[in-house]
Write a protein that holds these residues in place. Structure first.
Motif, PDB file in Angstrom:
ATOM      1  N   GLU A 161      19.546  17.023 -14.161  1.00 13.85           N
ATOM      2  CA  GLU A 161      20.839  17.606 -13.798  1.00 13.85           C
ATOM      3  C   GLU A 161      21.474  16.891 -12.622  1.00 13.85           C
ATOM      4  N   THR A 162      20.682  16.627 -11.590  1.00 15.93           N
ATOM      5  CA  THR A 162      21.219  16.027 -10.368  1.00 15.93           C
ATOM      6  C   THR A 162      20.416  14.790  -9.980  1.00 15.93           C
ATOM      7  N   PHE A 163      21.104  13.892  -9.257  1.00 22.28           N
ATOM      8  CA  PHE A 163      20.491  12.648  -8.785  1.00 22.28           C
ATOM      9  C   PHE A 163      20.401  12.726  -7.254  1.00 22.28           C
ATOM     10  N   GLU A 164      19.186  12.484  -6.727  1.00 21.20           N
ATOM     11  CA  GLU A 164      18.985  12.479  -5.284  1.00 21.20           C
ATOM     12  C   GLU A 164      18.517  11.115  -4.824  1.00 21.20           C
ATOM     13  N   LEU A 165      18.926  10.718  -3.633  1.00 20.96           N
ATOM     14  CA  LEU A 165      18.464   9.503  -2.990  1.00 20.96           C
ATOM     15  C   LEU A 165      17.593   9.932  -1.816  1.00 20.96           C
ATOM     16  N   LEU A 166      16.300   9.611  -1.886  1.00 22.93           N
ATOM     17  CA  LEU A 166      15.321  10.141  -0.929  1.00 22.93           C
ATOM     18  C   LEU A 166      14.574   9.022  -0.243  1.00 22.93           C
ATOM     19  N   GLU A 167      13.969   9.370   0.888  1.00 24.74           N
ATOM     20  CA  GLU A 167      13.128   8.425   1.638  1.00 24.74           C
ATOM     21  C   GLU A 167      11.669   8.820   1.457  1.00 24.74           C
ATOM     22  N   PHE A 168      10.821   7.836   1.157  1.00 24.18           N
ATOM     23  CA  PHE A 168       9.396   8.116   1.046  1.00 24.18           C
ATOM     24  C   PHE A 168       8.747   7.988   2.415  1.00 24.18           C
ATOM     25  N   LYS A 169       8.127   9.072   2.853  1.00 22.26           N
ATOM     26  CA  LYS A 169       7.438   9.065   4.145  1.00 22.26           C
ATOM     27  C   LYS A 169       5.955   9.199   3.887  1.00 22.26           C
ATOM     28  N   ASP A 170       5.227   8.198   4.330  1.00 21.84           N
ATOM     29  CA  ASP A 170       3.782   8.136   4.090  1.00 21.84           C
ATOM     30  C   ASP A 170       3.114   9.260   4.866  1.00 21.84           C
ATOM     31  N   GLN A 173       0.830  -1.207   0.000  1.00 21.61           N
ATOM     32  CA  GLN A 173       0.000   0.000   0.000  1.00 21.61           C
ATOM     33  C   GLN A 173       0.868   1.262   0.000  1.00 21.61           C
ATOM     34  N   LYS A 174       1.966   1.213   0.752  1.00 21.61           N
ATOM     35  CA  LYS A 174       2.871   2.366   0.801  1.00 21.61           C
ATOM     36  C   LYS A 174       3.525   2.583  -0.557  1.00 21.61           C
ATOM     37  N   PHE A 175       3.926   1.495  -1.210  1.00 21.60           N
ATOM     38  CA  PHE A 175       4.546   1.597  -2.528  1.00 21.60           C
ATOM     39  C   PHE A 175       3.564   2.160  -3.555  1.00 21.60           C
ATOM     40  N   VAL A 176       2.314   1.745  -3.479  1.00 19.16           N
ATOM     41  CA  VAL A 176       1.285   2.260  -4.390  1.00 19.16           C
ATOM     42  C   VAL A 176       1.076   3.755  -4.172  1.00 19.16           C
ATOM     43  N   ARG A 182      -2.931  -4.763  -5.977  1.00 20.67           N
ATOM     44  CA  ARG A 182      -2.791  -3.304  -5.879  1.00 20.67           C
ATOM     45  C   ARG A 182      -1.615  -2.813  -6.717  1.00 20.67           C
ATOM     46  N   VAL A 183      -0.502  -3.542  -6.626  1.00 19.27           N
ATOM     47  CA  VAL A 183       0.695  -3.145  -7.363  1.00 19.27           C
ATOM     48  C   VAL A 183       0.481  -3.284  -8.861  1.00 19.27           C
ATOM     49  N   PHE A 184      -0.066  -4.425  -9.292  1.00 16.22           N
ATOM     50  CA  PHE A 184      -0.313  -4.633 -10.718  1.00 16.22           C
ATOM     51  C   PHE A 184      -1.249  -3.567 -11.274  1.00 16.22           C
ATOM     52  N   GLY A 185      -2.306  -3.269 -10.523  1.00 18.33           N
ATOM     53  CA  GLY A 185      -3.280  -2.288 -10.994  1.00 18.33           C
ATOM     54  C   GLY A 185      -2.671  -0.914 -11.169  1.00 18.33           C
ATOM     55  N   LYS A 186      -1.835  -0.506 -10.220  1.00 13.99           N
ATOM     56  CA  LYS A 186      -1.232   0.823 -10.296  1.00 13.99           C
ATOM     57  C   LYS A 186      -0.202   0.897 -11.420  1.00 13.99           C
ATOM     58  N   LEU A 187       0.585  -0.162 -11.585  1.00 17.67           N
ATOM     59  CA  LEU A 187       1.549  -0.175 -12.686  1.00 17.67           C
ATOM     60  C   LEU A 187       0.832  -0.125 -14.029  1.00 17.67           C
ATOM     61  N   ALA A 188      -0.276  -0.862 -14.154  1.00 16.05           N
ATOM     62  CA  ALA A 188      -1.042  -0.847 -15.402  1.00 16.05           C
ATOM     63  C   ALA A 188      -1.602   0.545 -15.672  1.00 16.05           C
ATOM     64  N   GLU A 189      -2.122   1.188 -14.626  1.00 21.70           N
ATOM     65  CA  GLU A 189      -2.680   2.538 -14.779  1.00 21.70           C
ATOM     66  C   GLU A 189      -1.608   3.520 -15.248  1.00 21.70           C
ATOM     67  N   ILE A 190      -0.443   3.477 -14.615  1.00 24.76           N
ATOM     68  CA  ILE A 190       0.636   4.407 -14.971  1.00 24.76           C
ATOM     69  C   ILE A 190       1.138   4.139 -16.382  1.00 24.76           C
ATOM     70  N   ARG A 191       1.305   2.866 -16.707  1.00 24.45           N
ATOM     71  CA  ARG A 191       1.804   2.536 -18.048  1.00 24.45           C
ATOM     72  C   ARG A 191       0.778   2.926 -19.108  1.00 24.45           C
ATOM     73  N   ASP A 192      -0.509   2.697 -18.842  1.00 25.15           N
ATOM     74  CA  ASP A 192      -1.556   3.056 -19.799  1.00 25.15           C
ATOM     75  C   ASP A 192      -1.662   4.563 -19.995  1.00 25.15           C
ATOM     76  N   SER A 193      -1.178   5.325 -19.011  1.00 23.15           N
ATOM     77  CA  SER A 193      -1.217   6.791 -19.131  1.00 23.15           C
ATOM     78  C   SER A 193      -0.109   7.305 -20.050  1.00 23.15           C
ATOM     79  N   GLY A 194       0.808   6.412 -20.433  1.00 22.17           N
ATOM     80  CA  GLY A 194       1.864   6.801 -21.357  1.00 22.17           C
ATOM     81  C   GLY A 194       3.237   6.938 -20.738  1.00 22.17           C
TER      82      GLY A 194
END
Length: 252
Positions: free
Chosen positions: A243-252, A30-33, A69-81
Motif C-alpha cells: 500500500e505504501t512506500f517508505e524510505l528507511l535507514e538501517f541501524k545496526d 557485514q552491515k549489509f548482510v 559474505r555478500v555472495f553467500g547471503k544472496l545465494a542463501e536467500i535466493r535458494d530459499s525461494g
C-alpha cells in the motif's frame, strides 16, 4: 506480480563494496548482510538497483575476488525461494551472466516496469537518464559496447582489475560531497526524467539509485520519485508493503 499477504518488497542501491579499499569495505559488507538477514523474514521480493560493487568485470573464467559474505547471503536467500532482481549501475556496468548462472538472480541493464497489486513501478539504477550529462551518456555507450568489453578482456585480470579499481575509487560520488547535495526539484535530473515519463504513461513510483542521496518527491498526481540513497554514508533502503512506500535507514 503477486505479493503474498504479509510480505514486503525491499529496494537497496549503491553499496560500492570494495571502496575505498577491500579492508575498509568489509564492515559495510557485514552491515549489509545483517540487513539481508533481517529482511529475509518478510521479504516477498528484493531489488538491488546497481553499484553493488565499486568495480565489477567478468572475464570468461575470472571475476574480482572478495565479497564472499555478500555472495553467500544472496545465494542463501535466493535458494530459499525469495526472488532477487539485480540492475547494473555505472560501476558494475560490465556484469554479464555470473549472477544468473551462479545465484539464479536475473540481471537487467535498463529500466523495468512492475505492477504490485494496483501500484505501478518504474525501476532502474538511474545513470544516463534525464536531460543533460551528454558526456557521460556518450562515454557509457563506448564502455557498454561489445568491442570495448572484448578489448578489455585482453588485459590480464591482475592488471585490468587493479586499474579499474583505482579509477573507480577516484569517482567523485565516492570521494566528494558535491554530488550528494540536493539540487532542487527543478535541477534534479531524475525528477525531470520522471515527470517527462508521466507525460506518456502513469507510474505510482519511480525507484532509482545512483544519486547517493535519499529522496522522496511527488512528481505528479499519485506519483512519487524515490532515490534510495546509498550504503556508504546513509545506509538507507526502500520498503513497499503493498500500500505504501517508505524510505528507511538501517541501524545496526
Amino acid at each position: 506480480m503477486h505479493l503474498p499477504h504479509g510480505k514486503k518488497i525491499y529496494f537497496a542501491s549503491d553499496q560500492h563494496f570494495g571502496a575505498p579499499t577491500r579492508e575498509l569495505s568489509i564492515p559495510r559488507e557485514q552491515k549489509f548482510v545483517k540487513w539481508l538477514d533481517q529482511i529475509k523474514e518478510d521479504a516477498g521480493v528484493i531489488f538491488l538497483l546497481g553499484d553493488l560493487f565499486d568495480f565489477w568485470f567478468e572475464y570468461k573464467t575470472v571475476i574480482p575476488k572478495g565479497f564472499v559474505r555478500v555472495f553467500g547471503k544472496l545465494a542463501e536467500i535466493r535458494d530459499s525461494g525469495i526472488p532477487i532482481y539485480f540492475f547494473v549501475g555505472n560501476h558494475d556496468l560490465w556484469m554479464h551472466d555470473y549472477f544468473e548462472k551462479e545465484l539464479n538472480i536475473p540481471v537487467y541493464h535498463d529500466n523495468q516496469e512492475y505492477t504490485f497489486g494496483n501500484k505501478t513501478f518504474l525501476v532502474g539504477h538511474g545513470d544516463g537518464k534525464g536531460p543533460g550529462d551528454k558526456g557521460y551518456k556518450r562515454m557509457k555507450k563506448v564502455f557498454a559496447s561489445p568491442f570495448s568489453k572484448w578489448l578489455y578482456r585482453w588485459l590480464h585480470p591482475d592488471v585490468g582489475v587493479k586499474i579499474a579499481q583505482y579509477l573507480s575509487v577516484k569517482n567523485k560520488l565516492i570521494s566528494g560531497e558535491a554530488d550528494v547535495k540536493f539540487l532542487g526539484e527543478d535541477n534534479e535530473w531524475l525528477v525531470l526524467y520522471a515527470k517527462r515519463k508521466l507525460e506518456k504513461k502513469h507510474y505510482n513510483y519511480f525507484v532509482f539509485g545512483h544519486r547517493h542521496l535519499p529522496m522522496k518527491i511527488s512528481v505528479g498526481e499519485n506519483s512519487t520519485y524515490i532515490n534510495l540513497g546509498d550504503w556508504i554514508g546513509y545506509f538507507t533502503y526502500g520498503v513497499f508493503d503493498g500500500e505504501t512506500f517508505e524510505l528507511l535507514e538501517f541501524k545496526d
